[in-house]
Design a protein around this motif. Structure first.
Motif, mmCIF file in Angstrom:
data_model
loop_
_atom_site.group_PDB
_atom_site.id
_atom_site.type_symbol
_atom_site.label_atom_id
_atom_site.label_comp_id
_atom_site.label_asym_id
_atom_site.label_seq_id
_atom_site.Cartn_x
_atom_site.Cartn_y
_atom_site.Cartn_z
ATOM 1 N N SER A 126 0.832 -1.198 0.000
ATOM 2 C CA SER A 126 0.000 0.000 0.000
ATOM 3 C C SER A 126 0.867 1.249 0.000
ATOM 4 N N ALA A 127 0.432 2.247 -0.773
ATOM 5 C CA ALA A 127 1.207 3.488 -0.874
ATOM 6 C C ALA A 127 1.390 4.152 0.485
ATOM 7 N N SER A 128 0.417 3.942 1.380
ATOM 8 C CA SER A 128 0.488 4.596 2.685
ATOM 9 C C SER A 128 1.617 4.059 3.556
ATOM 10 N N LEU A 129 2.147 2.866 3.202
ATOM 11 C CA LEU A 129 3.255 2.302 3.979
ATOM 12 C C LEU A 129 4.620 2.741 3.449
ATOM 13 N N GLY A 130 4.634 3.331 2.255
ATOM 14 C CA GLY A 130 5.835 3.947 1.722
ATOM 15 C C GLY A 130 7.007 3.018 1.475
ATOM 16 N N GLN A 131 6.758 1.815 0.965
ATOM 17 C CA GLN A 131 7.849 0.878 0.674
ATOM 18 C C GLN A 131 8.615 1.313 -0.587
ATOM 19 N N ARG A 132 9.941 1.359 -0.490
ATOM 20 C CA ARG A 132 10.741 1.764 -1.650
ATOM 21 C C ARG A 132 10.839 0.662 -2.687
ATOM 22 N N THR A 133 10.909 -0.583 -2.225
ATOM 23 C CA THR A 133 10.952 -1.716 -3.155
ATOM 24 C C THR A 133 9.722 -2.584 -2.934
ATOM 25 N N PRO A 134 9.189 -3.178 -4.003
ATOM 26 C CA PRO A 134 7.973 -3.990 -3.875
ATOM 27 C C PRO A 134 8.158 -5.167 -2.916
ATOM 28 N N VAL A 135 7.114 -5.453 -2.158
ATOM 29 C CA VAL A 135 7.107 -6.616 -1.272
ATOM 30 C C VAL A 135 6.579 -7.798 -2.084
ATOM 31 N N THR A 136 7.385 -8.850 -2.197
ATOM 32 C CA THR A 136 7.023 -9.966 -3.080
ATOM 33 C C THR A 136 6.910 -11.307 -2.372
ATOM 34 N N THR A 137 7.226 -11.358 -1.083
ATOM 35 C CA THR A 137 7.143 -12.621 -0.345
ATOM 36 C C THR A 137 6.291 -12.434 0.911
ATOM 37 N N ILE A 138 5.695 -13.522 1.381
ATOM 38 C CA ILE A 138 4.867 -13.457 2.577
ATOM 39 C C ILE A 138 5.698 -13.146 3.828
ATOM 40 N N PRO A 139 6.866 -13.765 4.028
ATOM 41 C CA PRO A 139 7.675 -13.382 5.201
ATOM 42 C C PRO A 139 7.994 -11.887 5.219
ATOM 43 N N LYS A 140 8.292 -11.321 4.054
ATOM 44 C CA LYS A 140 8.573 -9.885 3.977
ATOM 45 C C LYS A 140 7.313 -9.084 4.283
ATOM 46 N N ALA A 141 6.172 -9.553 3.778
ATOM 47 C CA ALA A 141 4.903 -8.860 4.043
ATOM 48 C C ALA A 141 4.614 -8.849 5.541
#
Length: 311
Positions: free
Chosen positions: A61-76
């Motif tokens: 979500s844009a509101s979380l301001g991640q610089r790189t896309p989250v692509t794995t569940i552990p990272k999410a």
């Protein structure tokens, strides 16, 4: 209560709905395990493709301001935080199963809009009043009115019409429900919490969300969460300018019992609006696309502020 439980069991049998969805049960078991890790939750969540996709969308979500896309569940799970993932995953599982109940005409979109709003507001208020149970507060707010969905199926169109007529004011609806219906949704929600074997920290506030708890002497965290749930469960989230007499009481309750002034309420509503945007990514098609939650929450705050002025 036993009679109501029998009717709900019959309903489950009719629609072939398990009383405790399998994945939700596993999430609950992990929630109760103090040694459960991010990887433990990620392994369970990955068993459900739809839930995995929604959590990835939520974490990006844009509101979380991640610089790189989250692509794995552990990272999410890492990005969202373990506490939020627990409640979001569990909430999605339970909500997903409830959406399969019965065929009685009912505005499900409006219902879930209200439920998610209450969950988001409850989470932010709990952050001020009972921080340890902040994430549990979201789940309580989301699920506290599940009894409405169950009773619509048990009691049919008359009950559905009663809810739709007074949906703009939950306090008014509950008052009419107790006089005009065989059962009240609080009873049904409490039964549902027992069927799902929800922890006491969640089940107790759900069962008491229309009864103010005693906060006089050494209240527990669950007492405080029940107080938050009681306030949130009676707030009006409706695009109306009309005054409801119940607003006066609940504004006084917020001020005197929970020490919530206008500035605190305003901040909580603003943060709840942001959280709603994130949660919309999780519940997707269940929620209306064109809803201005900022305006809706602003009106809720204005209603309480007006009530304070009149008082």
């Amino acid at each position: 209560m036993a009679s109501l439980r029998d009717k709900l069991s019959q309903l489950f049998s009719k629609v072939k709905l398990p009383s405790s969805p399998a994945l939700a049960t596993k999430i609950l078991e992990l929630t109760e395990d103090p040694d459960a890790s991010i990887d433990d939750f990620a392994k369970i969540i990955q068993l459900d493709g739809s839930l995995s996709a929604r959590l990835l969308k939520m974490s990006n979500s844009a509101s979380l301001g991640q610089r790189t896309p989250v692509t794995t569940i552990p990272k999410a799970v890492s990005v969202l935080g373990l506490s939020r993932v627990k409640t979001a995953a569990l909430g999605f599982q339970l909500v997903g199963h409830l959406n399969k109940l019965g065929s009685c005409p009912f505005d499900m979109t409006r219902y879930w809009q209200q439920a998610v709003l209450r969950g988001c507001v409850a989470r932010e208020l709990a952050g001020l009043i009972v921080p340890r149970l902040r994430e549990e507060a979201f789940l309580v707010g989301l699920l506290q009115d599940t009894g409405v969905l169950l009773l619509v199926q048990v009691l049919g169109r008359d009950y559905a019409d009663l809810y739709q007529k007074y949906a703009h004011s939950h306090a008014t609806f509950y008052a009419h429900e107790r006089t005009d219906s065989r059962y009240a949704h609080v009873e049904a929600s409490a039964v549902m919490a027992q069927e799902w074997k929800l922890p006491d920290a969640i089940a107790t506030p759900i069962a008491g969300h229309h009864t103010p708890p005693s906060l006089a002497k050494n209240p527990t965290d669950v007492d405080r969460l029940t107080a938050v749930t009681y306030l949130v469960g009676s707030m009006r989230f409706a695009q109306r300018d009309t005054h409801d007499e119940a607003d006066d009481f609940f504004r006084d309750y917020a001020t005197t019992k929970l020490n919530l002034d206008e500035a605190k309420l305003q901040r909580c509503f603003a943060d709840a609006a942001k959280m709603y945007e994130q949660t919309a990514a999780l519940l997707g098609e269940t929620l209306p696309d064109d809803l201005d939650v900022t305006e809706l929450l602003g009106q809720a705050n204005a209603q309480l502020t007006a009530a304070a002025g009149q008082a």
